[in-house]
Design a protein around this motif. Structure first.
Motif, PDB file in Angstrom:
ATOM      1  N   ALA A  89       0.847  -1.196   0.000  1.00  0.00           N
ATOM      2  CA  ALA A  89       0.000   0.000   0.000  1.00  0.00           C
ATOM      3  C   ALA A  89       0.883   1.247   0.000  1.00  0.00           C
ATOM      4  CB  ALA A  89      -0.904   0.002   1.222  1.00  0.00           C
ATOM      5  N   PRO A  90       0.373   2.365  -0.495  1.00  0.00           N
ATOM      6  CA  PRO A  90       1.179   3.597  -0.512  1.00  0.00           C
ATOM      7  C   PRO A  90       1.468   4.094   0.903  1.00  0.00           C
ATOM      8  CG  PRO A  90      -1.098   4.036  -1.145  1.00  0.00           C
ATOM      9  CD  PRO A  90      -0.947   2.550  -1.102  1.00  0.00           C
ATOM     10  N   THR A  91       2.503   4.867   1.043  1.00  0.00           N
ATOM     11  CA  THR A  91       2.903   5.394   2.344  1.00  0.00           C
ATOM     12  C   THR A  91       3.558   6.760   2.181  1.00  0.00           C
ATOM     13  OG1 THR A  91       4.297   5.005   4.300  1.00  0.00           O
ATOM     14  CG2 THR A  91       5.114   4.191   2.198  1.00  0.00           C
ATOM     15  N   ARG A  92       3.478   7.566   3.221  1.00  0.00           N
ATOM     16  CA  ARG A  92       4.130   8.879   3.240  1.00  0.00           C
ATOM     17  C   ARG A  92       5.303   8.903   4.222  1.00  0.00           C
ATOM     18  NH1 ARG A  92       2.101  13.107   0.997  1.00  0.00           N
ATOM     19  NH2 ARG A  92       3.008  14.463   2.598  1.00  0.00           N
ATOM     20  N   LEU A  93       5.701   7.749   4.709  1.00  0.00           N
ATOM     21  CA  LEU A  93       6.759   7.702   5.720  1.00  0.00           C
ATOM     22  C   LEU A  93       8.043   8.366   5.241  1.00  0.00           C
ATOM     23  CD1 LEU A  93       6.414   4.123   7.281  1.00  0.00           C
ATOM     24  CD2 LEU A  93       5.608   6.299   8.193  1.00  0.00           C
ATOM     25  N   ASP A  94       8.452   8.088   4.029  1.00  0.00           N
ATOM     26  CA  ASP A  94       9.705   8.672   3.524  1.00  0.00           C
ATOM     27  C   ASP A  94       9.598  10.191   3.435  1.00  0.00           C
ATOM     28  OD1 ASP A  94      10.739   6.128   3.279  1.00  0.00           O
ATOM     29  OD2 ASP A  94      10.216   5.932   1.168  1.00  0.00           O
ATOM     30  N   ASP A  95       8.459  10.688   2.973  1.00  0.00           N
ATOM     31  CA  ASP A  95       8.279  12.131   2.798  1.00  0.00           C
ATOM     32  C   ASP A  95       8.241  12.871   4.134  1.00  0.00           C
ATOM     33  OD1 ASP A  95       8.120  11.722   0.063  1.00  0.00           O
ATOM     34  OD2 ASP A  95       5.933  11.584   0.068  1.00  0.00           O
ATOM     35  N   GLU A  96       7.720  12.223   5.160  1.00  0.00           N
ATOM     36  CA  GLU A  96       7.489  12.898   6.433  1.00  0.00           C
ATOM     37  C   GLU A  96       8.510  12.543   7.507  1.00  0.00           C
ATOM     38  OE1 GLU A  96       3.458  11.876   7.398  1.00  0.00           O
ATOM     39  OE2 GLU A  96       2.620  13.428   6.091  1.00  0.00           O
ATOM     40  N   PHE A  97       9.477  11.697   7.173  1.00  0.00           N
ATOM     41  CA  PHE A  97      10.399  11.236   8.209  1.00  0.00           C
ATOM     42  C   PHE A  97      11.187  12.380   8.835  1.00  0.00           C
ATOM     43  CE2 PHE A  97      14.499   9.707   9.726  1.00  0.00           C
ATOM     44  CZ  PHE A  97      14.086   8.757  10.640  1.00  0.00           C
ATOM     45  N   ALA A  98      11.827  13.196   8.017  1.00  0.00           N
ATOM     46  CA  ALA A  98      12.732  14.224   8.539  1.00  0.00           C
ATOM     47  C   ALA A  98      12.002  15.361   9.257  1.00  0.00           C
ATOM     48  CB  ALA A  98      13.590  14.777   7.404  1.00  0.00           C
ATOM     49  N   THR A  99      10.814  15.710   8.777  1.00  0.00           N
ATOM     50  CA  THR A  99      10.119  16.885   9.319  1.00  0.00           C
ATOM     51  C   THR A  99       9.111  16.554  10.406  1.00  0.00           C
ATOM     52  OG1 THR A  99       8.463  16.735   7.550  1.00  0.00           O
ATOM     53  CG2 THR A  99      10.377  18.153   7.168  1.00  0.00           C
ATOM     54  N   LEU A 100       8.618  15.331  10.443  1.00  0.00           N
ATOM     55  CA  LEU A 100       7.545  14.975  11.385  1.00  0.00           C
ATOM     56  C   LEU A 100       7.873  13.750  12.230  1.00  0.00           C
ATOM     57  CD1 LEU A 100       4.672  15.277  12.482  1.00  0.00           C
ATOM     58  CD2 LEU A 100       3.829  14.051  10.461  1.00  0.00           C
ATOM     59  N   ILE A 101       8.240  12.655  11.595  1.00  0.00           N
ATOM     60  CA  ILE A 101       8.387  11.393  12.312  1.00  0.00           C
ATOM     61  C   ILE A 101       9.596  11.387  13.232  1.00  0.00           C
ATOM     62  CG2 ILE A 101       8.731   8.911  12.034  1.00  0.00           C
ATOM     63  CD1 ILE A 101       7.181   9.125   9.385  1.00  0.00           C
ATOM     64  N   GLU A 102      10.769  11.675  12.677  1.00  0.00           N
ATOM     65  CA  GLU A 102      11.989  11.646  13.505  1.00  0.00           C
ATOM     66  C   GLU A 102      11.941  12.669  14.634  1.00  0.00           C
ATOM     67  OE1 GLU A 102      16.204  12.256  14.710  1.00  0.00           O
ATOM     68  OE2 GLU A 102      14.668  13.668  14.067  1.00  0.00           O
ATOM     69  N   PRO A 103      11.537  13.924  14.394  1.00  0.00           N
ATOM     70  CA  PRO A 103      11.446  14.881  15.508  1.00  0.00           C
ATOM     71  C   PRO A 103      10.433  14.465  16.566  1.00  0.00           C
ATOM     72  CG  PRO A 103      11.442  16.030  13.397  1.00  0.00           C
ATOM     73  CD  PRO A 103      11.276  14.585  13.091  1.00  0.00           C
ATOM     74  N   SER A 104       9.338  13.829  16.156  1.00  0.00           N
ATOM     75  CA  SER A 104       8.330  13.391  17.128  1.00  0.00           C
ATOM     76  C   SER A 104       8.886  12.306  18.039  1.00  0.00           C
ATOM     77  CB  SER A 104       7.082  12.888  16.396  1.00  0.00           C
ATOM     78  OG  SER A 104       6.415  13.927  15.722  1.00  0.00           O
ATOM     79  N   PHE A 105       9.528  11.302  17.456  1.00  0.00           N
ATOM     80  CA  PHE A 105      10.097  10.234  18.277  1.00  0.00           C
ATOM     81  C   PHE A 105      11.244  10.746  19.149  1.00  0.00           C
ATOM     82  CE2 PHE A 105       7.994   7.175  15.370  1.00  0.00           C
ATOM     83  CZ  PHE A 105       7.457   6.316  16.322  1.00  0.00           C
ATOM     84  N   ARG A 106      11.988  11.728  18.666  1.00  0.00           N
ATOM     85  CA  ARG A 106      13.062  12.293  19.482  1.00  0.00           C
ATOM     86  C   ARG A 106      12.486  13.004  20.710  1.00  0.00           C
ATOM     87  NH1 ARG A 106      18.267  12.988  18.660  1.00  0.00           N
ATOM     88  NH2 ARG A 106      18.079  12.303  16.475  1.00  0.00           N
ATOM     89  N   LEU A 107      11.403  13.756  20.498  1.00  0.00           N
ATOM     90  CA  LEU A 107      10.733  14.402  21.627  1.00  0.00           C
ATOM     91  C   LEU A 107      10.211  13.360  22.601  1.00  0.00           C
ATOM     92  CD1 LEU A 107       9.313  16.790  23.089  1.00  0.00           C
ATOM     93  CD2 LEU A 107       7.367  16.406  21.556  1.00  0.00           C
ATOM     94  N   ALA A 108       9.556  12.313  22.077  1.00  0.00           N
ATOM     95  CA  ALA A 108       9.010  11.267  22.935  1.00  0.00           C
ATOM     96  C   ALA A 108      10.105  10.604  23.759  1.00  0.00           C
ATOM     97  CB  ALA A 108       8.288  10.224  22.086  1.00  0.00           C
ATOM     98  N   ALA A 109      11.235  10.318  23.126  1.00  0.00           N
ATOM     99  CA  ALA A 109      12.330   9.671  23.837  1.00  0.00           C
ATOM    100  C   ALA A 109      12.807  10.526  25.007  1.00  0.00           C
ATOM    101  CB  ALA A 109      13.487   9.396  22.873  1.00  0.00           C
ATOM    102  N   ASN A 110      12.902  11.831  24.790  1.00  0.00           N
ATOM    103  CA  ASN A 110      13.385  12.720  25.841  1.00  0.00           C
ATOM    104  C   ASN A 110      12.430  12.790  27.023  1.00  0.00           C
ATOM    105  OD1 ASN A 110      15.723  13.337  24.417  1.00  0.00           O
ATOM    106  ND2 ASN A 110      14.816  15.129  23.413  1.00  0.00           N
ATOM    107  N   VAL A 111      11.138  12.985  26.737  1.00  0.00           N
ATOM    108  CA  VAL A 111      10.189  13.145  27.835  1.00  0.00           C
ATOM    109  C   VAL A 111       9.936  11.826  28.543  1.00  0.00           C
ATOM    110  CG1 VAL A 111       9.118  15.180  26.808  1.00  0.00           C
ATOM    111  CG2 VAL A 111       8.171  12.923  26.305  1.00  0.00           C
ATOM    112  N   LEU A 112       9.956  10.717  27.817  1.00  0.00           N
ATOM    113  CA  LEU A 112       9.753   9.423  28.460  1.00  0.00           C
ATOM    114  C   LEU A 112      10.959   9.034  29.309  1.00  0.00           C
ATOM    115  CD1 LEU A 112       8.011   7.429  25.581  1.00  0.00           C
ATOM    116  CD2 LEU A 112       6.966   8.285  27.689  1.00  0.00           C
ATOM    117  N   ARG A 113      12.147   9.297  28.802  1.00  0.00           N
ATOM    118  CA  ARG A 113      13.359   8.997  29.561  1.00  0.00           C
ATOM    119  C   ARG A 113      13.380   9.788  30.870  1.00  0.00           C
ATOM    120  NH1 ARG A 113      16.767  10.451  25.856  1.00  0.00           N
ATOM    121  NH2 ARG A 113      16.582   8.453  24.745  1.00  0.00           N
TER     122      ARG A 113
END
Length: 340
Positions: A249-273
């Motif tokens: 199926a189509p996906t937007r993961l590649d398009d949104e990784f640098a601007t949305l996905i990676e920064p979101s998980f980085r924020l989550a990692a910091n606050v959860l840690r």
């Protein structure tokens, strides 16, 4: 034909900030409790029973395994991996074809997934599990399957910016809401990125349903989590573990990784840690760096006594102490589309 007419009529009669409700109007009714959580949902005149917050939230003594859909899932021998609490997202249910995995929780935030893979959606809703969905996804499921097809319990959630049957909200509006600001971490003053510790106030999209699942697991009370299949690499050219190149199926993961996905998980990692929550990534090839979640081989989990069966004691989540992530008031540990 009728649905197209209703959509056009809705767009003509409502401003842009209401646009996200066009798939719900005029058949849905939503009732909320005093805190804003959805407590009743009616679709086409039929009331749909919902799971309750009090039934689900507690401190979990054993870890949660969140299974996404990246190809690295195929590298794990699930017959040899003990798992006591398992959460799936989107097509992860296909794993049951090759291993005796029991899903306790599930997340679907993309109505497109339901439309494209009704075979997998039917298998999910037939299971004895708690399914976290938005009103739009629930409406799609109810239109697609008869009531006899449902063995799951539903828990309804909202995008924090676009709650069901309400006008869209801005970052400034949310920050000014004491209830939201006390239970969410924002990425910058103007950014729409964040992490919600209370999904009853809404979840942050994060570009992938796996990011929502992380918020759900935190809200449920888990303090130790393992992410499976969180590859997020070359998604457009790499089928999910249950797909082929011809059926992907189509996906937007590649398009949104640098601007949305990676920064979101980085924020989550910091606050959860900062709150003492441990998250580890079982995908050694994940596009997320080691500085976000530590990457571990699934075999190492067997050496951590995860096979021990101990009571899953219920401890009120509100009794936990939390550590502020950035000097702000401590957050109570209670706690979007796309494929991961």
């Amino acid at each position: 034909m009728l649905s197209t007419f209703l959509k056009l009529a809705y767009r003509f009669s409502h401003s842009a900030k209401w646009r996200h409700n066009e798939r719900l109007w005029p058949h849905a009714q939503i009732a909320r409790d005093a805190m804003g959580a959805i407590e009743r949902f009616t679709w086409r005149g039929r009331n749909v029973p919902l799971a309750r917050r009090a039934e689900l939230q507690r401190l979990r003594r054993l870890p949660c395994h969140i299974i996404a859909s990246g190809p690295s899932v195929a590298d794990i021998d699930y017959d040899a991996l003990p798992m006591h609490h398992v959460m799936g997202v989107n097509g992860a249910i296909a794993l049951t074809e090759r291993a005796p995995v029991k899903f306790n929780y599930y997340c679907i935030l993309d109505a497109g997934f339901v439309r494209q893979r009704p075979d997998l959606a039917r298998r999910i809703v037939a299971r004895d599990l708690v399914l976290f969905v938005t009103p739009v996804v629930l409406a799609r499921l109810l239109d697609m399957f008869p009531m006899s097809a449902f063995g799951c319990r539903f828990y309804l959630v909202d995008d924090i910016f676009k709650r069901g049957l309400e006008a869209a909200r801005t970052t400034q509006t949310l920050r000014a809401d004491p209830q939201v600001s006390a239970s969410a971490a924002f990425f910058g003053d103007e950014s729409r990125l964040g992490f919600s510790f209370d999904i009853d106030n809404g979840f942050f999209h994060g570009g992938t349903v796996a990011y929502f699942a992380l918020q759900v697991a935190t809200w449920l009370g888990f303090t130790e989590m393992y992410m499976h299949g969180l590859d997020l690499r070359d998604a457009a050219a790499t089928p999910r573990f249950y797909e082929t190149m011809q059926t992907r199926a189509p996906t937007r993961l590649d398009d949104e990784f640098a601007t949305l996905i990676e920064p979101s998980f980085r924020l989550a990692a910091n606050v959860l840690r900062a709150r003492g929550v441990r998250v580890e990534n079982l995908s050694r090839t994940s596009a997320l760096g080691e500085d976000i979640f530590a990457k571990v081989d699934w075999r190492s989990l067997r050496r951590r006594n995860l096979s021990l069966v101990v009571p899953d004691e219920a401890v009120p989540v509100a009794t936990l102490d939390s550590v502020p992530a950035d000097g702000a008031p401590s957050l109570r540990p209670t706690g979007t589309h796309g494929h991961a």
